[in-house]
Motif scaffolding. Sequence first.
Motif, PDB file in Angstrom:
ATOM      1  N   ALA A   1     -14.437  16.360  -4.439  1.00 15.18           N
ATOM      2  CA  ALA A   1     -15.077  14.874  -4.529  1.00 15.18           C
ATOM      3  C   ALA A   1     -15.068  14.186  -3.036  1.00 15.18           C
ATOM      4  CB  ALA A   1     -14.376  14.216  -5.387  1.00 15.18           C
ATOM      5  N   GLU A   2     -14.213  14.583  -2.030  1.00 11.33           N
ATOM      6  CA  GLU A   2     -14.200  14.118  -0.789  1.00 11.33           C
ATOM      7  C   GLU A   2     -15.361  14.584   0.144  1.00 11.33           C
ATOM      8  OE1 GLU A   2     -10.634  14.576   1.303  1.00 11.33           O
ATOM      9  OE2 GLU A   2      -9.500  13.549  -0.592  1.00 11.33           O
ATOM     10  N   VAL A   3     -15.688  16.017  -0.359  1.00  8.92           N
ATOM     11  CA  VAL A   3     -16.966  16.404   0.262  1.00  8.92           C
ATOM     12  C   VAL A   3     -18.004  15.777  -0.097  1.00  8.92           C
ATOM     13  CG1 VAL A   3     -18.147  18.548   0.736  1.00  8.92           C
ATOM     14  CG2 VAL A   3     -15.646  18.812   0.692  1.00  8.92           C
ATOM     15  N   LEU A   4     -18.077  15.543  -1.410  1.00 13.30           N
ATOM     16  CA  LEU A   4     -19.605  14.851  -1.708  1.00 13.30           C
ATOM     17  C   LEU A   4     -19.455  13.355  -1.415  1.00 13.30           C
ATOM     18  CD1 LEU A   4     -19.276  15.942  -5.661  1.00 13.30           C
ATOM     19  CD2 LEU A   4     -21.171  16.625  -3.870  1.00 13.30           C
ATOM     20  N   GLN A   5     -18.407  12.678  -1.157  1.00 10.82           N
ATOM     21  CA  GLN A   5     -18.336  11.641  -0.781  1.00 10.82           C
ATOM     22  C   GLN A   5     -18.951  11.293   0.750  1.00 10.82           C
ATOM     23  OE1 GLN A   5     -14.478   9.593  -0.235  1.00 10.82           O
ATOM     24  NE2 GLN A   5     -15.141   7.641  -0.284  1.00 10.82           N
ATOM     25  N   GLU A   6     -18.540  12.268   1.477  1.00  6.95           N
ATOM     26  CA  GLU A   6     -18.922  12.619   2.972  1.00  6.95           C
ATOM     27  C   GLU A   6     -20.509  12.688   2.937  1.00  6.95           C
ATOM     28  OE1 GLU A   6     -18.664  15.662   6.606  1.00  6.95           O
ATOM     29  OE2 GLU A   6     -17.347  16.125   4.965  1.00  6.95           O
ATOM     30  N   GLY A   7     -20.987  13.291   1.933  1.00  8.06           N
ATOM     31  CA  GLY A   7     -22.424  13.490   1.736  1.00  8.06           C
ATOM     32  C   GLY A   7     -23.289  12.116   1.565  1.00  8.06           C
ATOM     33  N   MET A   8     -22.504  11.423   0.684  1.00  8.81           N
ATOM     34  CA  MET A   8     -23.070  10.190   0.188  1.00  8.81           C
ATOM     35  C   MET A   8     -23.001   9.049   1.584  1.00  8.81           C
ATOM     36  SD  MET A   8     -21.717   7.439  -2.624  1.00  8.81           S
ATOM     37  CE  MET A   8     -22.381   8.326  -4.093  1.00  8.81           C
ATOM     38  N   GLU A   9     -21.917   9.438   2.505  1.00 13.08           N
ATOM     39  CA  GLU A   9     -21.758   8.511   3.696  1.00 13.08           C
ATOM     40  C   GLU A   9     -22.568   8.756   4.584  1.00 13.08           C
ATOM     41  OE1 GLU A   9     -17.467   8.920   4.679  1.00 13.08           O
ATOM     42  OE2 GLU A   9     -16.973   7.507   3.294  1.00 13.08           O
ATOM     43  N   SER A  10     -22.874   9.957   4.926  1.00  9.36           N
ATOM     44  CA  SER A  10     -23.766  10.258   5.838  1.00  9.36           C
ATOM     45  C   SER A  10     -25.296  10.475   5.587  1.00  9.36           C
ATOM     46  CB  SER A  10     -23.502  11.917   6.257  1.00  9.36           C
ATOM     47  OG  SER A  10     -23.480  12.924   5.230  1.00  9.36           O
TER      48      SER A  10
END
Length: 289
Positions: free
Chosen positions: A68-77
Amino acid sequence: MRSIVLTKGVPDFSEGAVSFDEDGHLERGKTPTVMNPNDEFAYQAALQTRVRHGGHVSGMSMGPPGYAEVLQEGMESVYANDSYLLSDRELAASDTWATAITLSAGLETYQEEVGDIDLVFAGFKSADGETGQTGPQTSWAMDWPIVTHVLALDVDPDERLVRAKRLVEGDVDEIETVEAPMPCMIVTDPEFEPSYHKASHRLTHKQLRAETQDRAADHDEHLTTWSQEDLNLDPDYIGLDGSPTIVSSVDPIPKAPSEREATMIDPDDERGMEQVLEEMQPYAAEAGD
């Protein structure tokens, strides 16, 4: 226009971050996980499409809850609207084939519950497996056309066409222009660079970035997790049981050799400090000149 970006969490292979057990096997629990670097280009291609033509971008990954943190990184970037995590113990130890079967089930479930997909973006290959198979295999499972090694692309929503420039590697690298009907799988090349030539595109890009800040900070509210049962997957075709690949061995990543030899000197070692001074004096003289 509705797009999905497939992304993966990979070990942080920076020096000192990777942990192996005594048998040389990667200890994922002791190694930090980051978003696969090549997936950044897939996200950028999806964002460019959204900026130019509007629509909705979702991130999707298969893996443990920590992804989920990886997906959050995608959302942020790159400002994804929401995220979908395919996570279940039954999915553990999947090879590229079983992963593609699971991802295709995720895409089909998305279409049933959320809406029709126009484009799916994937990175060239993952930093841990480096097979480059998952994107094409997922496309095959969906029975969709695929365009690989994409350097640049645009979409014609009215004609339902993707026009892309792709790299063709051989004795002499060439660039060819191709068309494909939607829905379609796009595999970006590491040389992909998004372009925003119009002022309206740059303004839209800025607005999307501002909108995403609050959304990414509250990522859990925009995350949907689907289990093996949610995806209606046959256990015989997923996880270890559904993986025809057999890994015979794993070689640890060797530590990079030091570029310089270092001599440790204790500041209280008078003779040692004298040697340091002797070594430095010639360079101090050159600086004075």
